[in-house]
Design a protein around this motif. Structure first.
Motif, PDB file in Angstrom:
ATOM      1  N   LEU A 295      21.313 -31.993 -12.805  1.00 38.09           N
ATOM      2  CA  LEU A 295      22.565 -32.214 -12.346  1.00 38.09           C
ATOM      3  C   LEU A 295      22.843 -33.490 -11.652  1.00 38.09           C
ATOM      4  O   LEU A 295      23.571 -34.521 -11.853  1.00 38.09           O
ATOM      5  CB  LEU A 295      23.081 -31.096 -11.438  1.00 38.09           C
ATOM      6  N   LEU A 296      21.689 -33.818 -10.672  1.00 41.47           N
ATOM      7  CA  LEU A 296      21.750 -34.940  -9.898  1.00 41.47           C
ATOM      8  C   LEU A 296      21.667 -36.057 -10.618  1.00 41.47           C
ATOM      9  O   LEU A 296      22.406 -37.247 -10.467  1.00 41.47           O
ATOM     10  CB  LEU A 296      20.551 -34.874  -9.120  1.00 41.47           C
ATOM     11  N   ALA A 297      20.994 -36.154 -11.607  1.00 42.63           N
ATOM     12  CA  ALA A 297      20.420 -37.350 -12.744  1.00 42.63           C
ATOM     13  C   ALA A 297      21.859 -37.560 -13.528  1.00 42.63           C
ATOM     14  O   ALA A 297      22.082 -38.900 -13.509  1.00 42.63           O
ATOM     15  CB  ALA A 297      19.538 -37.128 -13.649  1.00 42.63           C
ATOM     16  N   GLN A 298      22.743 -36.674 -13.685  1.00 43.53           N
ATOM     17  CA  GLN A 298      23.969 -36.718 -14.726  1.00 43.53           C
ATOM     18  C   GLN A 298      24.979 -37.276 -13.546  1.00 43.53           C
ATOM     19  O   GLN A 298      25.726 -38.080 -13.792  1.00 43.53           O
ATOM     20  CB  GLN A 298      24.267 -35.496 -15.095  1.00 43.53           C
ATOM     21  N   ILE A 299      25.214 -36.630 -12.598  1.00 45.47           N
ATOM     22  CA  ILE A 299      26.119 -37.246 -11.439  1.00 45.47           C
ATOM     23  C   ILE A 299      25.871 -38.753 -11.053  1.00 45.47           C
ATOM     24  O   ILE A 299      26.688 -39.481 -11.097  1.00 45.47           O
ATOM     25  CB  ILE A 299      25.861 -36.378 -10.118  1.00 45.47           C
ATOM     26  N   ASN A 300      24.692 -38.861 -10.941  1.00 48.13           N
ATOM     27  CA  ASN A 300      24.142 -40.319 -10.670  1.00 48.13           C
ATOM     28  C   ASN A 300      24.527 -41.271 -11.508  1.00 48.13           C
ATOM     29  O   ASN A 300      24.887 -42.415 -11.287  1.00 48.13           O
ATOM     30  CB  ASN A 300      22.540 -40.546 -10.187  1.00 48.13           C
ATOM     31  N   ALA A 301      24.178 -41.014 -13.013  1.00 46.98           N
ATOM     32  CA  ALA A 301      24.619 -41.775 -13.926  1.00 46.98           C
ATOM     33  C   ALA A 301      26.162 -41.790 -14.057  1.00 46.98           C
ATOM     34  O   ALA A 301      26.464 -43.064 -14.516  1.00 46.98           O
ATOM     35  CB  ALA A 301      24.082 -40.915 -15.318  1.00 46.98           C
ATOM     36  N   GLU A 302      26.882 -40.956 -13.422  1.00 47.59           N
ATOM     37  CA  GLU A 302      28.175 -41.071 -13.577  1.00 47.59           C
ATOM     38  C   GLU A 302      28.896 -41.889 -12.503  1.00 47.59           C
ATOM     39  O   GLU A 302      30.025 -42.895 -12.786  1.00 47.59           O
ATOM     40  CB  GLU A 302      28.968 -39.698 -13.641  1.00 47.59           C
ATOM     41  N   ARG A 303      28.488 -41.790 -11.385  1.00 48.59           N
ATOM     42  CA  ARG A 303      28.946 -42.322 -10.228  1.00 48.59           C
ATOM     43  C   ARG A 303      28.111 -43.114  -9.250  1.00 48.59           C
ATOM     44  O   ARG A 303      28.422 -43.034  -7.824  1.00 48.59           O
ATOM     45  CB  ARG A 303      30.079 -41.259  -9.438  1.00 48.59           C
ATOM     46  N   GLY A 304      27.039 -43.604  -9.825  1.00 50.09           N
ATOM     47  CA  GLY A 304      26.383 -44.181  -8.718  1.00 50.09           C
ATOM     48  C   GLY A 304      25.478 -43.184  -8.145  1.00 50.09           C
ATOM     49  O   GLY A 304      25.343 -42.122  -8.610  1.00 50.09           O
ATOM     50  N   ASN A 305      24.945 -43.678  -6.878  1.00 49.02           N
ATOM     51  CA  ASN A 305      24.031 -43.043  -6.408  1.00 49.02           C
ATOM     52  C   ASN A 305      24.459 -41.743  -5.464  1.00 49.02           C
ATOM     53  O   ASN A 305      24.917 -41.942  -4.430  1.00 49.02           O
ATOM     54  CB  ASN A 305      22.896 -43.512  -5.615  1.00 49.02           C
ATOM     55  N   ALA A 306      24.714 -40.489  -5.886  1.00 52.11           N
ATOM     56  CA  ALA A 306      25.117 -39.422  -5.137  1.00 52.11           C
ATOM     57  C   ALA A 306      23.897 -39.204  -4.409  1.00 52.11           C
ATOM     58  O   ALA A 306      22.838 -38.989  -4.970  1.00 52.11           O
ATOM     59  CB  ALA A 306      25.701 -38.346  -5.956  1.00 52.11           C
ATOM     60  N   ALA A 307      23.944 -38.783  -3.082  1.00 53.58           N
ATOM     61  CA  ALA A 307      23.132 -38.310  -2.446  1.00 53.58           C
ATOM     62  C   ALA A 307      22.593 -36.794  -2.782  1.00 53.58           C
ATOM     63  O   ALA A 307      23.604 -36.135  -3.104  1.00 53.58           O
ATOM     64  CB  ALA A 307      23.482 -38.383  -0.847  1.00 53.58           C
ATOM     65  N   PRO A 308      21.458 -36.613  -2.947  1.00 52.79           N
ATOM     66  CA  PRO A 308      21.133 -35.134  -3.264  1.00 52.79           C
ATOM     67  C   PRO A 308      21.697 -33.933  -2.254  1.00 52.79           C
ATOM     68  O   PRO A 308      22.180 -32.905  -3.003  1.00 52.79           O
ATOM     69  CB  PRO A 308      19.395 -34.907  -2.862  1.00 52.79           C
ATOM     70  N   PRO A 309      21.624 -34.203  -1.088  1.00 53.09           N
ATOM     71  CA  PRO A 309      22.598 -33.193  -0.268  1.00 53.09           C
ATOM     72  C   PRO A 309      24.041 -32.826  -0.952  1.00 53.09           C
ATOM     73  O   PRO A 309      24.605 -31.498  -0.871  1.00 53.09           O
ATOM     74  CB  PRO A 309      22.669 -33.738   1.245  1.00 53.09           C
TER      75      PRO A 309
END
Ligand SMILES: [Zn+2]
Ligand SMILES: [Zn+2]
Ligand SMILES: [Zn+2]
Length: 167
Positions: free
Chosen positions: A62-76
């Motif tokens: 999920l983290l990888a997909q969200i990061n790919a979509e909107r730049g670096n989302a913090a894991p928290p």
């Protein structure tokens, strides 16, 4: 052959999965409105990604997909969204895989229960008040106070069983 209950049948057979996703998001919107919870954009997107299929999804995917979509989302951010969705009962954790799955049934108080296919990895939520009642009864008999219940049954789903027979 007995007619299978719809949820089990649905997740483990070919079907219109776009309808599953749309339905899950509609139910989530309604539930949050009803309980005064805020389904923020990130929570909604995480839910949608979890519902991308009927296989449990790992937090790091999920983290990888969200990061790919909107730049670096913090894991928290992701973990907080997952906590919210778990708490709201919109998703469940599959303990044996340390992964998450969208809730597919209406259960006010029953604990989640799953059939998990060892071939395709699909997890189908089972709804059975009978199982809940049996566990409650045995707990009462044993004087046992239940905190948390995990019921994950491994095996072969109908579709994979058909294919292994055909093959
Ligand atoms: Zn589906
Ligand atoms: Zn559920
Ligand atoms: Zn399968």
């Amino acid at each position: 052959m007995p007619h299978p209950t719809s949820n089990v049948a649905l997740s483990h057979t070919r079907h219109d999965h776009q309808a599953c996703i749309a339905d899950a998001l509609t139910r989530a919107d309604a539930l949050c409105r009803e309980r005064g919870l805020r389904l923020t954009e990130i929570r909604r997107r995480v839910l949608e990604l979890i519902w991308a299929n009927h296989q449990p999804t790992k937090a790091y995917d999920l983290l990888a997909q969200i990061n790919a979509e909107r730049g670096n989302a913090a894991p928290p951010t992701i973990y907080r969204a997952l906590d919210f969705l778990l708490e709201a009962g919109l998703i469940h954790k599959i303990e044996s895989q340390n992964a998450f799955i969208g809730c597919a049934v209406d259960h006010d108080r029953g604990q989640p229960k799953f059939f998990i296919c060892r071939v395709c990895g699909g997890a189908a939520e089972i709804q059975s008040n009978e199982i809940d009642r049996a566990i409650d009864r045995e707990a009462r008999r044993a004087g046992f106070v239940i905190d948390h219940q995990t019921l994950e049954v491994d095996g072969l789903c109908a579709l994979c069983a058909d294919q292994s027979e055909a093959g």
